[in-house]
Design a protein around this motif. Structure first.
Motif, PDB file in Angstrom:
ATOM      1  N   ILE A 147       0.837  -1.202   0.000  1.00  0.00           N
ATOM      2  CA  ILE A 147       0.000   0.000   0.000  1.00  0.00           C
ATOM      3  C   ILE A 147       0.868   1.247   0.000  1.00  0.00           C
ATOM      4  O   ILE A 147       0.591   2.218  -0.723  1.00  0.00           O
ATOM      5  N   ALA A 148       1.936   1.250   0.796  1.00  0.00           N
ATOM      6  CA  ALA A 148       2.850   2.402   0.809  1.00  0.00           C
ATOM      7  C   ALA A 148       3.410   2.656  -0.587  1.00  0.00           C
ATOM      8  O   ALA A 148       3.535   3.806  -1.031  1.00  0.00           O
ATOM      9  N   SER A 149       3.746   1.582  -1.292  1.00  0.00           N
ATOM     10  CA  SER A 149       4.269   1.712  -2.652  1.00  0.00           C
ATOM     11  C   SER A 149       3.232   2.315  -3.591  1.00  0.00           C
ATOM     12  O   SER A 149       3.544   3.195  -4.402  1.00  0.00           O
ATOM     13  N   ARG A 150       1.986   1.863  -3.471  1.00  0.00           N
ATOM     14  CA  ARG A 150       0.922   2.384  -4.339  1.00  0.00           C
ATOM     15  C   ARG A 150       0.615   3.839  -4.013  1.00  0.00           C
ATOM     16  O   ARG A 150       0.330   4.645  -4.922  1.00  0.00           O
ATOM     17  N   VAL A 151       0.665   4.196  -2.744  1.00  0.00           N
ATOM     18  CA  VAL A 151       0.431   5.591  -2.350  1.00  0.00           C
ATOM     19  C   VAL A 151       1.526   6.481  -2.927  1.00  0.00           C
ATOM     20  O   VAL A 151       1.268   7.604  -3.384  1.00  0.00           O
ATOM     21  N   GLN A 152       2.750   5.991  -2.920  1.00  0.00           N
ATOM     22  CA  GLN A 152       3.868   6.741  -3.505  1.00  0.00           C
ATOM     23  C   GLN A 152       3.599   7.078  -4.964  1.00  0.00           C
ATOM     24  O   GLN A 152       3.999   8.149  -5.443  1.00  0.00           O
ATOM     25  N   GLU A 153       2.930   6.190  -5.669  1.00  0.00           N
ATOM     26  CA  GLU A 153       2.698   6.386  -7.097  1.00  0.00           C
ATOM     27  C   GLU A 153       1.789   7.577  -7.392  1.00  0.00           C
ATOM     28  O   GLU A 153       1.856   8.155  -8.486  1.00  0.00           O
TER      29      GLU A 153
END
Length: 247
Positions: A147-153
């Protein structure tokens, strides 16, 4: 978490459930940079960027859990837990943005390229430790890092974005903007996120009543204890910002 091989050859994995906050930082436009720059120059850029991130994360009490290409996964809450791990992660994100901007002004200018990053943060309970045999690096089991990775996007260049679970732990200590509910790739439920702008210049004190003392709160605790002694179960939740004096 520990892993051991059992009789039938399978790997038995046991782990520790911990509330962790993950910071995922990505070097923007890295594919284009790798094509434009000489391999040695690109290697110098990425290594300088990774070293910078590692210094900031460790200085704020976190650890670098993984390097995923030019992405860096910072972990707060394991192996050492602090009362304010979410705050430490967000502070790290803001400091990283400032440090990457400085790297852009120095190394980026020398290379003739822009060096920019995006950061996403998320907090949830995960199983943490190592996986497999002969491994010493850290693994995170659960959707926190994903989720952190997707939020970064969805973050803008030089921005830190946080999910609502992170924001709930910050206790109004930070100024936020661009609140929205978004669909993240691979995540079933819609996710509430916001841009963390910086430290709040002022905040609404949820503990503003404390100048009257803690008599009412203590009375509630005593009543709960009396109920427990009478065999009536229940629970008491104590919520307050870091350093308030909850202990």
């Amino acid at each position: 978490m520990s892993a051991a091989r059992i009789d039938d050859g399978r790997v038995e994995v046991s782990g520790e459930r911990r509330l962790v906050t993950i910071l995922f930082c990505d070097l923007a436009g890295s594919t284009v940079l790798s094509q434009r720059l000489d391999p040695e120059d690109y290697a110098e850029l990425v290594l300088s960027y990774q070293e910078l991130l590692c210094d900031v994360i460790e200085r704020n009490g976190g650890v670098v859990a993984n390097y995923l290409g030019d992405g860096v996964v910072g972990q707060f809450g394991y192996p050492v837990a602090h009362e304010n791990d979410a705050e430490r992660a967000v502070v790290s994100g803001l400091e990283i943005c400032d440090a990457v901007a400085e790297l852009d002004r120095s190394l980026g200018a020398a290379l003739g390229e822009r060096i920019q990053c995006r950061i996403g943060t998320h907090s949830s309970v995960s199983v943490v430790g190592t996986m497999g045999t002969g491994r010493t690096d850290m693994s995170i089991f659960g959707d926190t890092a994903n989720i952190a990775s997707r939020v970064q996007e969805i973050a803008g260049l030089g921005q830190v974005y946080a999910t609502s679970t992170v924001l709930d732990l910050l206790q109004d200590e930070f100024e936020t903007a661009a609140h929205q509910v978004v669909e993240l790739k691979g995540i079933a439920a819609p996710t509430s996120v916001a841009h963390v702008v910086g430290r709040a210049t002022y905040r609404v004190r949820s503990d503003a009543h404390l100048h009257l003392g803690r008599g009412e709160e203590l009375a509630e605790l005593v009543a709960a204890w009396d109920a427990a002694k009478d065999g009536r179960g229940g629970h008491v939740q104590i919520v307050g910002r870091a350093g308030l004096g909850k202990t």
